[in-house]
Every structure is written in structure tokens, then in C-alpha cells.
Design an enzyme around this catalytic site. Structure first.
Site, PDB file in Angstrom:
ATOM      1  N   ASP A  38       0.846  -1.244  -0.058  1.00  0.00           N
ATOM      2  CA  ASP A  38       0.020  -0.228  -0.091  1.00  0.00           C
ATOM      3  C   ASP A  38       0.833   1.262   0.050  1.00  0.00           C
ATOM      4  O   ASP A  38       1.945   1.206   0.616  1.00  0.00           O
ATOM      5  CB  ASP A  38      -0.922  -0.089   1.152  1.00  0.00           C
ATOM      6  N   ILE A  39       0.536   2.159  -0.997  1.00  0.00           N
ATOM      7  CA  ILE A  39       1.584   3.553  -0.823  1.00  0.00           C
ATOM      8  C   ILE A  39       1.290   4.209   0.354  1.00  0.00           C
ATOM      9  O   ILE A  39       2.190   5.132   0.513  1.00  0.00           O
ATOM     10  CB  ILE A  39       1.322   4.242  -2.163  1.00  0.00           C
ATOM     11  N   HIS A 107     -10.214  -4.671  -3.522  1.00  0.00           N
ATOM     12  CA  HIS A 107      -8.949  -4.667  -2.867  1.00  0.00           C
ATOM     13  C   HIS A 107      -8.810  -5.139  -1.359  1.00  0.00           C
ATOM     14  O   HIS A 107      -9.544  -4.539  -0.808  1.00  0.00           O
ATOM     15  CB  HIS A 107      -7.757  -3.855  -3.018  1.00  0.00           C
ATOM     16  N   LEU A 108      -8.226  -6.322  -1.060  1.00  0.00           N
ATOM     17  CA  LEU A 108      -7.907  -6.579   0.433  1.00  0.00           C
ATOM     18  C   LEU A 108      -6.986  -5.945   1.140  1.00  0.00           C
ATOM     19  O   LEU A 108      -5.655  -6.089   0.414  1.00  0.00           O
ATOM     20  CB  LEU A 108      -8.020  -8.362   0.426  1.00  0.00           C
ATOM     21  N   HIS A 109      -7.334  -5.218   2.165  1.00  0.00           N
ATOM     22  CA  HIS A 109      -6.133  -4.772   2.875  1.00  0.00           C
ATOM     23  C   HIS A 109      -5.339  -6.001   3.999  1.00  0.00           C
ATOM     24  O   HIS A 109      -6.347  -6.410   4.588  1.00  0.00           O
ATOM     25  CB  HIS A 109      -6.489  -3.479   3.948  1.00  0.00           C
TER      26      HIS A 109
END
Length: 149
Positions: A38-39, A107-109
Site C-alpha cells: 500500500d502506498i 482490494h483486500l487490505h
């Protein structure tokens, strides 16, 4: 013709990553999923697992997507293991709910360690967040309702 919530979008940054059109470092990938950092990390380890097929959000999932979500979880956990996260009980796995989506692409974190997340991250990804749903809740709702409420 594909429905609008599953068509590939040329301007979707996650579709571009999935199609190797960016210089994003891919940590894991297969025919269906791609995983990268993740950015704006919310914890020491913060990775995203995305689908190669464009799906707008977890609200578009149905009961027959349960195996897909389970594979996303497997990839999220395997990247955490690969990055030497030893306590897989101290992890947050989940999705943001619309309208609070930075990128409207499923999207899965995968965040770890969850116990050291700062307040701002807790508000975004923690158990009290109204806009973050854990993967367990998503799977439970898909199994009982066939959709995410």
C-alpha cells in the site's frame, strides 16, 4: 457484453497495476490476483491484494465469489509470512465499503501488526471503523445472504 461493475477500466490504477502497466513492485501474483505494498501504509506491513478482473467493491460480490475472497485471504497471509510476520493473529484483513474507497477496484487490505496501528489507522482499518469490513464479516454475509450489506 460485460456489466459495468466488472469491466476493465483503462483509467483504473489497479487495473493498470494488474496489467503490468506501472512500475509498482509486485510481491505475489497468479492468474487471478496481484499483491503489492500500500502506498500509504497503515501499519508496519500493509499490502493490497487485488483481482485482475475489475470488480468495483466488496458490495459487488456474491455467494459464488466466496472462493475468490478465500484465495485473496490466502495471498494476503502468504505475503505477510514472506515478509516475516510471525504473529498471524495480530493482523487486520478486510475491505473498505463504498463510498470510502480510495480506488473503486476490489482490494483486500492485509495489515500487521494490528496492535501497533496508530489512531489514524485504527479509524480507517480498525474494528470501530464504519467504512471497513473484516474479511470474516464479508465471508459470513456472503454465506448467509449471498451479498455484502
Amino acid at each position: 457484453m460485460e456489466s459495468p461493475d466488472t469491466s476493465e477500466s483503462d483509467d483504473c490504477p489497479f487495473c493498470q497495476i494488474a496489467n503490468n502497466q506501472t512500475d509498482t513492485e509486485i510481491l505475489l501474483s497468479d492468474d487471478e490476483l496481484v499483491c503489492f505494498r500500500d502506498i500509504k501504509p497503515g501499519s508496519t506491513h500493509h499490502y493490497l491484494v487485488i483481482t485482475r478482473t475489475h470488480i468495483d467493491s466488496c458490495k459487488h460480490l456474491q455467494a459464488d465469489d466466496i472462493p475468490l475472497v478465500e484465495r485473496m485471504v490466502e495471498m494476503g497471509k502468504s505475503v505477510l509470512e514472506k515478509k516475516k510476520v510471525s504473529d498471524l493473529d495480530d493482523v487486520r484483513l478486510g475491505f473498505h465499503l463504498p463510498p470510502l474507497l480510495s480506488v473503486p477496484h476490489l482490494h483486500l487490505h492485509a495489515l500487521a501488526p494490528a496492535s501497533t496501528m496508530k489512531l489514524k489507522s485504527q479509524l480507517r482499518y480498525g474494528p470501530q471503523s464504519y467504512w471497513f469490513i473484516t474479511v470474516d464479516k464479508v465471508l459470513s454475509q456472503l454465506k448467509t445472504r449471498g451479498k455484502v450489506k
